[in-house]
Design an enzyme around this catalytic site. Structure first.
Site, PDB file in Angstrom:
ATOM      1  N   SER A 110      14.314   3.644   5.518  1.00 14.70           N
ATOM      2  CA  SER A 110      13.532   4.427   6.477  1.00 14.70           C
ATOM      3  C   SER A 110      14.448   5.038   7.544  1.00 14.70           C
ATOM      4  O   SER A 110      15.383   5.753   7.209  1.00 14.70           O
ATOM      5  CB  SER A 110      12.439   3.547   7.087  1.00 14.70           C
ATOM      6  N   ASP A 135      13.286   5.008   0.636  1.00 11.71           N
ATOM      7  CA  ASP A 135      11.955   5.501   0.997  1.00 11.71           C
ATOM      8  C   ASP A 135      11.915   6.296   2.299  1.00 11.71           C
ATOM      9  O   ASP A 135      11.097   6.019   3.188  1.00 11.71           O
ATOM     10  CB  ASP A 135      10.945   4.359   1.052  1.00 11.71           C
ATOM     11  N   HIS A 265       5.996   1.078   1.329  1.00  9.94           N
ATOM     12  CA  HIS A 265       7.123   1.621   2.099  1.00  9.94           C
ATOM     13  C   HIS A 265       8.239   0.593   2.260  1.00  9.94           C
ATOM     14  O   HIS A 265       9.417   0.944   2.235  1.00  9.94           O
ATOM     15  CB  HIS A 265       6.633   2.080   3.464  1.00  9.94           C
TER      16      HIS A 265
END
Length: 300
Positions: A110, A135, A265
């Site tokens: 992230s 992700d 996620h």
């Protein structure tokens, strides 16, 4: 390290769906004690995996993935997963020459993916051989920023117990793997006392307060990811996250794409063993080839 944490590291990942009574029992064993997840190769000269967490999380989000990397490599690799608090952590941990003398695999999840892509694009770590971003994609991230503030507002701001926080993370789907949640959630909380001397737990990081920086984090990510000479891997939880520039670049073979739809996620927490295997397989395909030295022959 608590007995629970030791048991987790012995058992590895066994993600299962639990009923509410089972979930309550499991989360009641959670510990507040944080611990390091650093695995050092004995010769201190092998590959170095640097794992950077996402916004609002900690190095423990890589705990189970790091365990699997350690087991799959017989502890021959050095794994460095840290809580992001400042700069130059590599030099502080391994010495000034680490960025030139060690083969390094940068891995970022992230917002952490933005950090490693930025560092690699600026050649701040010349010895980077491989880079993996987990992700996060510039296009979809920029589109999702407006909904991020709603997420921050809608998630619980406090919990009566740590067990409640772990239960929430599992039931909300934030972290789908209960073992991962039991390891990583406690250190994301701080204990406070109310005016009536009742304990409560709040988030250590106020994500909403970082809103002014969100656009800057993700702006230019695609270019930063594609520009370094290091081998590049993008791991996504769904193809819908892939934007146009990266779709074109993937078709041109500029990086490797792996999609793991069974994860959310928090890919490395939801399916840590698959994440570890994916990272190691990519490393093995792209590590530097060290040719044996030619034997020295004395002319007679």
């Amino acid at each position: 390290m608590s007995s629970l944490q030791k048991d987790i590291f012995k058992k590895g990942n066994k993600s299962t769906a639990l009923s509410e009574p089972e979930l309550r029992k499991a989360t009641s064993e959670a510990s507040l004690s944080p611990y390091d997840i650093q695995s050092k190769a004995e010769n201190n000269g092998g590959p170095l995996f640097v794992l950077h967490h996402g916004a609002g999380y900690s190095g423990l989000s890589f705990a189970l993935a790091a365990l699997h990397i350690k087991n799959l490599t017989n502890s021959e690799f050095t794994i460095f997963a840290y809580d992001c608090r400042g700069h130059d952590v590599l030099k502080a941990a391994f010495g000034d020459d680490v960025i030139t003398n060690r083969e390094i695999f940068l891995v970022g999840h992230s917002m952490g993916g933005c950090v490693v892509a930025d560092a690699a694009s600026k050649n701040l770590i010349p010895s980077v051989t491989c880079m993996a971003v987990i992700d996060v994609v510039e296009g979809s991230a920029m589109e999702a920023l407006s909904g991020m503030l709603n997420f921050c507002r809608n998630r619980p701001s406090e919990f009566k117990t740590v067990e409640d926080a772990i239960r929430w993370s599992k039931k909300s789907g934030t972290i789908r793997n209960l073992e991962s949640a039991r390891i990583s959630i406690p250190c994301l909380l701080i204990e406070q006392e109310t005016c009536t001397n009742i304990k409560k737990y709040t988030w250590r990081t106020d994500l909403a307060a970082t809103q002014p920086h969100w656009k800057g984090w993700f702006s230019g990510l695609s270019e930063k990811f594609l520009s370094p000479s290091a081998a590049k891997l993008l791991i996504l939880a769904g193809t819908d996250r892939l934007d146009k520039p990266l779709t074109i670049a993937q078709m041109q073979g500029k990086y490797q794409l792996m999609v793991l739809p069974e994860a959310g996620h928090m890919v490395q927490e939801d399916i840590p063993e698959k994440t570890a295997t994916a990272l190691l397989d990519f490393w093995k395909r792209n590590e530097k080839l060290v040719l044996p030295k030619k034997p020295f022959v004395v002319d007679k």
